[in-house]
Design a protein around this motif. Structure first.
Motif, mmCIF file in Angstrom:
data_model
loop_
_atom_site.group_PDB
_atom_site.id
_atom_site.type_symbol
_atom_site.label_atom_id
_atom_site.label_comp_id
_atom_site.label_asym_id
_atom_site.label_seq_id
_atom_site.Cartn_x
_atom_site.Cartn_y
_atom_site.Cartn_z
ATOM 1 N N GLY B 16 0.882 -1.259 0.021
ATOM 2 C CA GLY B 16 -0.128 0.104 0.106
ATOM 3 C C GLY B 16 0.887 1.337 -0.120
ATOM 4 O O GLY B 16 0.326 2.133 0.200
ATOM 5 N N PHE B 54 -2.374 1.519 -14.407
ATOM 6 C CA PHE B 54 -1.894 1.965 -13.115
ATOM 7 C C PHE B 54 -2.626 1.854 -12.090
ATOM 8 O O PHE B 54 -2.202 1.391 -10.958
ATOM 9 C CB PHE B 54 -0.743 2.980 -13.149
ATOM 10 C CG PHE B 54 0.293 2.923 -14.217
ATOM 11 C CD1 PHE B 54 1.470 2.157 -13.531
ATOM 12 C CD2 PHE B 54 0.248 3.213 -15.576
ATOM 13 C CE1 PHE B 54 2.539 1.969 -14.447
ATOM 14 C CE2 PHE B 54 1.354 3.062 -16.246
ATOM 15 C CZ PHE B 54 2.488 2.497 -15.574
ATOM 16 N N VAL B 55 -3.892 2.048 -12.164
ATOM 17 C CA VAL B 55 -5.136 1.801 -11.134
ATOM 18 C C VAL B 55 -5.045 0.284 -10.891
ATOM 19 O O VAL B 55 -5.313 -0.182 -9.686
ATOM 20 C CB VAL B 55 -6.295 2.624 -11.426
ATOM 21 C CG1 VAL B 55 -7.418 2.009 -10.419
ATOM 22 C CG2 VAL B 55 -6.074 4.150 -11.257
ATOM 23 N N TRP B 58 -2.226 -1.092 -9.062
ATOM 24 C CA TRP B 58 -2.224 -0.792 -7.628
ATOM 25 C C TRP B 58 -3.328 -1.639 -6.942
ATOM 26 O O TRP B 58 -3.049 -2.161 -5.996
ATOM 27 C CB TRP B 58 -2.909 0.758 -7.569
ATOM 28 C CG TRP B 58 -3.084 1.031 -6.124
ATOM 29 C CD1 TRP B 58 -4.313 1.446 -5.573
ATOM 30 C CD2 TRP B 58 -2.265 1.415 -4.941
ATOM 31 N NE1 TRP B 58 -4.539 1.737 -4.250
ATOM 32 C CE2 TRP B 58 -3.055 1.819 -3.871
ATOM 33 C CE3 TRP B 58 -0.923 1.518 -5.079
ATOM 34 C CZ2 TRP B 58 -2.603 2.222 -2.622
ATOM 35 C CZ3 TRP B 58 -0.335 1.953 -3.698
ATOM 36 C CH2 TRP B 58 -1.106 2.443 -2.933
ATOM 37 N N ARG B 59 -4.226 -2.028 -7.478
ATOM 38 C CA ARG B 59 -5.228 -2.958 -7.030
ATOM 39 C C ARG B 59 -4.877 -4.493 -7.074
ATOM 40 O O ARG B 59 -5.229 -5.174 -6.211
ATOM 41 C CB ARG B 59 -6.555 -2.731 -7.712
ATOM 42 C CG ARG B 59 -7.057 -1.483 -7.539
ATOM 43 C CD ARG B 59 -8.550 -1.466 -7.950
ATOM 44 N NE ARG B 59 -9.219 -0.117 -7.609
ATOM 45 C CZ ARG B 59 -9.882 0.712 -8.448
ATOM 46 N NH1 ARG B 59 -10.062 0.211 -9.619
ATOM 47 N NH2 ARG B 59 -10.304 2.021 -8.102
#
Lengths: 261, 171
Positions: B16, B54-55, B58-59
């Protein structure tokens, strides 16, 4: 070919997601039980994954990075900040969090407005493009009407050949003025780097190039031909696939042709 | 190859760390964008793809499996699949691309890209074209056969042979 060989040969196609029909169904059924094919697929997948790099690196505008970080910040930022914070900080933190939330929602609203502005700008651009296309189409349609209206204009049908069996064409031409227009339908998009080229074949039997075109998305085309000498007494009209810049004499497969009766 | 750095960043993203995603973005955004531009030929759609990629990184960083390929290949896979989704949607609406873009050759060409281009360039034209239609246009074997006006068997052989050579050259 043994069944295993067949599946091993499908792996490179599967890595590009290029399988379809029976091949796709058979491969999907076979894969879970075959370690060998799984390994093949993984190896081809790595090679396929690297193909993307051949496009080259094109840095996106800085705003995209900000949008990405804003999106992920909005989903996890606050939760992480509260994980192990001393008790006496809670009040201050609550106030700060309230402020942060306020800022965040203002930021979100601003972002949404920006998004709407971008969407509107895109719509305006699209409308402009559409107007330009319609204007071009109108000019062509008028030219076609004028050509058809002349009593000495003649019509020759072009039939689709083996590479394009669905293709149909009509050449309207005028021997006196050497004007000609091609109306075509049922054409596939030309492969990348290629275009359709029109040929007029007259008494010399040497095909004269008469314009390069790309069909519209629905496979149709309306093309005004340049005035070519042999349009004075044409024997055949033909269309071939050529490099996008056009060729001086036909090199690619013939997709449509029609003889003057 | 910045792979080991990228692996470290992916581990930090899984924990994170926002800054790690920023760094990972700086390493790979050009690659994802170059690929999206090549596939979509549309500036605003290509930017949207980069954002989605890129989201998704991230996930889903936790789902990345180093055994199945480099981080670079993983980013390419996500970018390609997002861009092809949009291309298919556009085709089903029969739209033309928006803002026209220069040919992708104008992008910066890192060493990795040069190696891949050299490998692609060493293929006979008909193999390269078949592989590129599958990879960059998302066409299936039958669609490629129709597009090229070639028998299905011929097209399958071209793609297979081309991919075998690329695999040898690139892995």
């Amino acid at each position: 070919m043994s069944p295993t060989d067949r599946f091993r040969e499908l792996a490179p196609l599967a890595a590009l997601d290029a399988l379809d029909g029976e091949d796709l169904l058979d491969f999907q059924e076979h894969l879970p039980g075959c370690v060998e094919c799984q390994a093949e697929l993984a190896a081809y997948g790595e090679a396929a994954g690297r193909l993307g790099a051949s496009a080259g690196s094109v840095p996106p505008p800085p705003a995209v990075r900000e949008r990405v970080l804003a999106t992920i910040g909005a989903t996890t930022g606050i939760r992480r900040a509260t994980s192990s914070t001393p008790r006496w900080w809670l009040a201050a933190l609550a106030a700060a969090a309230g402020l942060a939330l306020g800022l965040l929602s203002a930021h979100t609203r601003l972002e949404r407005m920006r998004e709407q502005t971008r969407a509107l700008e895109r719509e305006v651009d699209e409308a402009r493009r559409e107007v330009a296309q319609l204007r071009d189409a109108l000019v062509e349609a008028r030219a076609l009407r004028d050509l058809v209206a002349r009593p000495e204009s003649r019509l020759t049908s072009l039939a689709g050949l083996k590479p394009a069996p669905r293709a149909r064409g009509r050449m309207i031409w005028n021997a006196a003025t050497r004007e000609a227009m091609l109306l075509a339908s049922g054409l596939d998009a030309a492969p990348p780097g290629q275009a359709y080229e029109i040929w007029v074949i007259g008494p010399s039997s040497r095909p004269l190039p008469a314009g390069v075109f790309q069909p519209r998305a629905d496979g149709s085309a309306l093309v005004s031909l340049p005035r070519v000498e042999d349009t004075a007494s044409p024997r055949t009209f033909a269309v071939t696939l050529e490099p996008a810049t056009g060729s001086a004499s036909p090199t690619g497969p013939m997709v449509m042709a029609g003889g003057v009766s | 190859m910045p792979d080991s750095r990228a692996h470290g960043l992916l581990r930090r993203i899984t924990r994170g760390e926002h800054a790690a995603l920023g760094e990972f973005y700086d390493l790979h955004a050009g690659l994802a964008h170059g690929l999206a531009v090549r596939i979509l030929r549309d500036a605003s759609e290509a930017e949207d793809v980069v954002q989605e990629v890129f989201v998704q990184v991230w996930r889903q960083a936790g789902r990345y499996d180093p055994g199945r390929g480099s981080p670079e290949a993983w980013v390419c896979t996500i970018a390609r699949s997002r861009a092809l989704d949009r291309l298919r949607r556009r085709r089903s609406r029969r739209e033309e691309p928006g803002e026209a873009l220069p040919a992708p050759a104008s992008g910066v060409v890192p060493d990795t890209a040069l190696a891949v281009r050299a490998a692609l360039g060493s293929l006979p034209d008909e193999q390269r074209m078949a592989v590129e239609l599958a990879y960059f246009e998302g066409l299936t074997q039958s669609e490629i056969a129709r597009r090229l006006g070639q028998p299905l068997g011929t097209v399958k052989t071209r793609i297979r042979t081309g991919m075998m050579r690329l695999r040898e050259a690139l892995t």
